[in-house]
Design a protein around this motif. Structure first.
Motif, mmCIF file in Angstrom:
data_model
loop_
_atom_site.group_PDB
_atom_site.id
_atom_site.type_symbol
_atom_site.label_atom_id
_atom_site.label_comp_id
_atom_site.label_asym_id
_atom_site.label_seq_id
_atom_site.Cartn_x
_atom_site.Cartn_y
_atom_site.Cartn_z
ATOM 1 N N VAL A 110 0.851 -1.188 0.000
ATOM 2 C CA VAL A 110 0.000 0.000 0.000
ATOM 3 C C VAL A 110 0.888 1.239 0.000
ATOM 4 O O VAL A 110 1.852 1.318 0.765
ATOM 5 N N ALA A 111 0.548 2.196 -0.867
ATOM 6 C CA ALA A 111 1.331 3.428 -1.009
ATOM 7 C C ALA A 111 0.387 4.626 -1.056
ATOM 8 O O ALA A 111 -0.817 4.472 -1.274
ATOM 9 N N PRO A 112 0.920 5.836 -0.853
ATOM 10 C CA PRO A 112 0.090 7.032 -1.004
ATOM 11 C C PRO A 112 -0.512 7.106 -2.403
ATOM 12 O O PRO A 112 0.077 6.617 -3.372
ATOM 13 N N LYS A 113 -1.670 7.744 -2.522
ATOM 14 C CA LYS A 113 -2.363 7.801 -3.808
ATOM 15 C C LYS A 113 -1.550 8.496 -4.892
ATOM 16 O O LYS A 113 -1.697 8.190 -6.075
ATOM 17 N N ASP A 114 -0.701 9.428 -4.501
ATOM 18 C CA ASP A 114 0.089 10.144 -5.501
ATOM 19 C C ASP A 114 1.423 9.455 -5.810
ATOM 20 O O ASP A 114 2.264 9.995 -6.533
ATOM 21 N N SER A 115 1.602 8.255 -5.287
ATOM 22 C CA SER A 115 2.844 7.515 -5.529
ATOM 23 C C SER A 115 2.952 7.125 -6.998
ATOM 24 O O SER A 115 1.962 6.741 -7.631
ATOM 25 N N LEU A 162 0.440 7.562 6.288
ATOM 26 C CA LEU A 162 -0.453 8.709 6.128
ATOM 27 C C LEU A 162 0.314 10.024 6.199
ATOM 28 O O LEU A 162 0.035 10.974 5.456
ATOM 29 N N ASN A 163 1.321 10.098 7.074
ATOM 30 C CA ASN A 163 2.062 11.335 7.300
ATOM 31 C C ASN A 163 3.288 11.485 6.408
ATOM 32 O O ASN A 163 4.106 12.381 6.620
ATOM 33 N N GLY A 164 3.424 10.581 5.431
ATOM 34 C CA GLY A 164 4.494 10.731 4.448
ATOM 35 C C GLY A 164 5.856 10.254 4.892
ATOM 36 O O GLY A 164 6.863 10.568 4.244
ATOM 37 N N ARG A 165 5.929 9.489 5.969
ATOM 38 C CA ARG A 165 7.218 8.998 6.449
ATOM 39 C C ARG A 165 7.610 7.677 5.793
ATOM 40 O O ARG A 165 8.731 7.197 5.989
ATOM 41 N N LEU A 166 6.668 7.073 5.061
ATOM 42 C CA LEU A 166 6.929 5.820 4.359
ATOM 43 C C LEU A 166 6.582 5.970 2.883
ATOM 44 O O LEU A 166 5.645 6.696 2.527
ATOM 45 N N ASP A 167 7.328 5.261 2.035
ATOM 46 C CA ASP A 167 6.982 5.207 0.616
ATOM 47 C C ASP A 167 5.878 4.191 0.365
ATOM 48 O O ASP A 167 5.057 4.368 -0.533
ATOM 49 N N LEU A 168 5.879 3.139 1.148
ATOM 50 C CA LEU A 168 4.817 2.148 1.082
ATOM 51 C C LEU A 168 4.916 1.239 2.299
ATOM 52 O O LEU A 168 5.887 1.303 3.058
ATOM 53 N N GLN A 169 3.898 0.410 2.494
ATOM 54 C CA GLN A 169 3.911 -0.540 3.596
ATOM 55 C C GLN A 169 3.519 -1.922 3.088
ATOM 56 O O GLN A 169 2.864 -2.062 2.048
ATOM 57 N N VAL A 170 3.922 -2.942 3.860
ATOM 58 C CA VAL A 170 3.516 -4.325 3.611
ATOM 59 C C VAL A 170 2.616 -4.724 4.769
ATOM 60 O O VAL A 170 3.010 -4.592 5.936
ATOM 61 N N SER A 171 1.417 -5.209 4.462
ATOM 62 C CA SER A 171 0.468 -5.522 5.522
ATOM 63 C C SER A 171 -0.486 -6.614 5.069
ATOM 64 O O SER A 171 -0.514 -6.979 3.891
ATOM 65 N N ASP A 172 -1.273 -7.136 5.995
ATOM 66 C CA ASP A 172 -2.291 -8.127 5.643
ATOM 67 C C ASP A 172 -3.295 -7.507 4.678
ATOM 68 O O ASP A 172 -3.777 -6.395 4.888
ATOM 69 N N TYR A 173 -3.645 -8.264 3.650
ATOM 70 C CA TYR A 173 -4.514 -7.739 2.603
ATOM 71 C C TYR A 173 -5.897 -7.360 3.125
ATOM 72 O O TYR A 173 -6.412 -6.274 2.814
ATOM 73 N N LEU A 174 -6.520 -8.230 3.897
ATOM 74 C CA LEU A 174 -7.897 -7.978 4.311
ATOM 75 C C LEU A 174 -8.043 -6.762 5.218
ATOM 76 O O LEU A 174 -8.934 -5.933 5.001
ATOM 77 N N PRO A 175 -7.195 -6.578 6.237
ATOM 78 C CA PRO A 175 -7.307 -5.338 7.014
ATOM 79 C C PRO A 175 -7.068 -4.093 6.164
ATOM 80 O O PRO A 175 -7.719 -3.071 6.355
ATOM 81 N N MET A 176 -6.151 -4.201 5.206
ATOM 82 C CA MET A 176 -5.890 -3.056 4.343
ATOM 83 C C MET A 176 -7.056 -2.783 3.401
ATOM 84 O O MET A 176 -7.342 -1.628 3.074
#
Length: 250
Positions: A107-112, A162-176
């Protein structure tokens, strides 16, 4: 609890109540309501199993990094907390049959402008994940050329994305899926690439964890899981949170 059920479980479970352990910080699977009640898909499935087994259950919360030690210390009798079955965990606990299957999402910011999610393409990117989880292990093992940051909770990962400190994250699909589509904060972000479903990383499914010696309870839970699948209880709970039956998710 019925006498027959108490006899079937043996002396260790000849009591009126079992304790269900969960994290309480992983919505929509387990979370704490403003009034202090513990809710979520995991909790409702666990309580449905208790009802099917004709036993009262008390819900106990525990931080994720101490959730298996808490089981071994008998703070609770079983864990329903979206725990993946892995070989490492099987050395410490026994698992029931899976109660759902999932994968990892990027998951990444929408403007990524990220399109390629190969390790080479993500070299130098800042990637977040929750510590002590299979997705955290995946991020650390695969994205060795990236700056992988591990957090105590998924909420902290989401906040830094959300605050722009990450380029993207890896997480469980269903919670995301729930966070991106149904939450105000998640509107910031989008899915990148396809979910990771390789069993080498996601394990053999998501299951309930018990102490190894509690084989009778494990068998009873497997029977109860089949029962709530067949009578529609499972589907009703799943549809409440995901608008689909996630038992066969791949």
């Amino acid at each position: 609890m019925s006498v027959a059920m108490a006899v079937g479980w043996g002396q260790a479970y000849a009591r009126d109540k079992l304790r269900l352990g969960t994290e309480g910080a992983y919505p929509p699977f387990n979370f704490i309501e403003p009034n202090g009640a513990v809710s979520g898909f995991d909790v409702e499935i666990g309580l449905a199993l208790c009802k099917k087994m004709d036993v009262d259950c008390e819900v106990v919360t525990q931080d994720w990094d101490g959730i298996i030690p808490g089981l071994q210390a008998r703070k609770y009798d079983f864990i329903v907390a979206s725990m993946s079955i892995t070989d490492e965990r099987k050395e410490q606990v026994a698992f029931t049959d899976p109660y759902y299957r999932s994968g990892f999402a990027l998951v990444a910011p929408k403007d990524s402008d990220i399109v390629d999610v190969s390790p080479e393409a993500l070299a130098g990117k800042v990637i977040g994940a929750q510590a002590g989880t299979t997705q955290g292990n995946y991020a650390a093992q695969i994205f060795t050329q990236s700056d992988v940051k591990l957090y105590p909770s998924q909420e902290e990962v989401n906040l830094d994305l959300l605050n722009g400190r990450l380029d993207l994250q890896v997480s469980d699909y269903l919670p995301m899926l729930d966070w991106v589509n149904n939450s105000r904060q998640g509107a910031c972000c989008k899915f990148i690439g396809k979910p990771v479903t390789d069993p080498a990383f996601v394990g053999d499914g998501i299951a309930i964890a018990l102490r190894k010696e509690d084989e009778d309870l494990r068998n009873k839970m497997n029977e109860a899981l089949k029962a709530i699948r067949s009578d529609g209880t499972y589907a009703a709970i799943s549809n409440k949170y995901f608008h689909t039956d996630i038992f066969t998710f791949e």
